[in-house]
Structures are given as structure tokens and as C-alpha cells.
Design an enzyme around this catalytic site. Sequence first.
Site, short mmCIF file in Angstrom:
data_model
loop_
_atom_site.label_atom_id
_atom_site.label_comp_id
_atom_site.label_asym_id
_atom_site.label_seq_id
_atom_site.Cartn_x
_atom_site.Cartn_y
_atom_site.Cartn_z
CG ASP A 92 0.78 6.01 -2.88
OD1 ASP A 92 1.80 6.65 -3.18
OD2 ASP A 92 -0.33 6.53 -2.73
CG HIS A 129 1.91 10.09 -3.09
ND1 HIS A 129 0.86 9.21 -3.25
CD2 HIS A 129 1.44 11.31 -3.46
CE1 HIS A 129 -0.19 9.86 -3.71
NE2 HIS A 129 0.13 11.13 -3.85
CB SER A 178 -2.81 12.20 -3.51
OG SER A 178 -2.56 11.96 -4.86
#
Length: 251
Positions: free
Chosen positions: A28, A70, A214
Amino acid sequence: MKSEIFHIDKDDILKGLSGKGVKIGIIDSGIEASHDAFKDNNPIKGGVVVEYENDEAVIKDYKGYDQYGHGTACAGIIHSIAKDAELYSIQVLGNRLYGKVDVFLKGLEWAIENKMDIINLSLGTTNQTYSSNFYNLLDKAYYENITLVAADNNEPIPSIPSIFSSVISVEAIASDDKYEFYFRDSNCIEFLARGLYVKVPWVNNSYMTMLGNSFAAPHISGIVALLKEKNKNLSPFEIKSILKNISSNDS
């Protein structure tokens, strides 16, 4: 007719499990290791940063940072379910949540070589040019008993690696229960899990409320970590079969 071999009670099989001893690679934007979400038992055990330099992907040391937020969000979700799992940050995305496919592939290769038990892939590419590269790496992981969990594309465009059968593919649904998930037949995106309006840790020791596929994938990664704690020898095929039989639509 819906096929059903047997049913396993989800509460019974997950009871008392925390993911202890299970290694999870999170490919990520990085993980903010100093975030308060991880202060209870410091689950971030290491990782790497992959950058593109001089026309090649280069491995560098992980310094405990997240370029965007994220990756920290995905790590936080996994940690909320499998609090004793060991998390490894494999940073392949930059501060615009963008990265080169070669960097993505290098990060995936590192995760496989370093024998992660689970790899969380809340990212993907629609560039079909790299299909064979991903196919070969994903098959290598599969046959080395590594469970791959991938988020579906948020747009209605097929993305790699979520469309490959060697991974557990996940799409988001609204739910207040982080352990709630569903299985659906005859779809390459087989699982549906919590991923809409989820409060997650973010950079600078903050929190955000997010939505998207996600954030569904790490819910499944966390549950897989509990199953792997119970039996580290479970194959990806066996993991997927167990998930099907403890899914909420089979309850």
C-alpha cells in the site's frame, strides 16, 4: 440449486483467536507505525519502501511512515480484528496514491520471498499488459501457501489482481459488524465485507471515515489471520472454503 457441503459456526471457530504468530504484508502507501491505533502492542514489525529509480524498482528501508493514509487505514482495520498479528508495511504507492506497476510487482515479490502468511492488496491495475507477470507471482504465492486478499476496483472496470482465482477478492457493503461478510457464487469477486463509512486511522495520528472496496479487503484479511492462527498449514483453497462456510449468508 445452491451447493452446500457443511456449515461451520463462525463464532465457535473464531472464538479466542487474535492472529498471534501470523505475518501479514500490507502492500500500500505505507503504515504510520507511531499512530495511537497501534500503541497497545506495536504490531508493525517491519517492511520496505519500493521506489522507481533509474528505470527499475528499488527496495529501500521502511522508516515507519505512510505517504498518504490509505495503508495506515488498512493496517488499522486488520489490527482491530487480529490484534496480535504481525504487520509488515510494503510501500509501493506515493503521496497521490499512485505507483508504477513495476514497483507494485517488486513489492509483491518481496512479500512472497519474505514468507508472509497473508498479503493484503487494497490496490490494483487495469493495465492488462502486466497480466502474465501478476499471474506468475500470484500462482507462486498460492503454491507457497500464502493467502492473497485483494480489493475489487471501485470503478466498473476489471482490475488485476482481483479478477484472478488465486486470490480472495472482496467488495464493500454497508455493515456495522466487522466480522460480517457474505459469499456469492458465479462471480469472480466472491466476498462482500464491511467497507462503507468505516472510521479508520489516518496519517498524522488522525482518523477518517472512509468508504470503498479498499477497506473491505482488510476486514477479510483480519479474519483470515484468525483462521491461520488456528492452523498455519491451511492452504488458500481451504481458507476460501472455510470463509464460504462461515459467511453470513450461510448462518
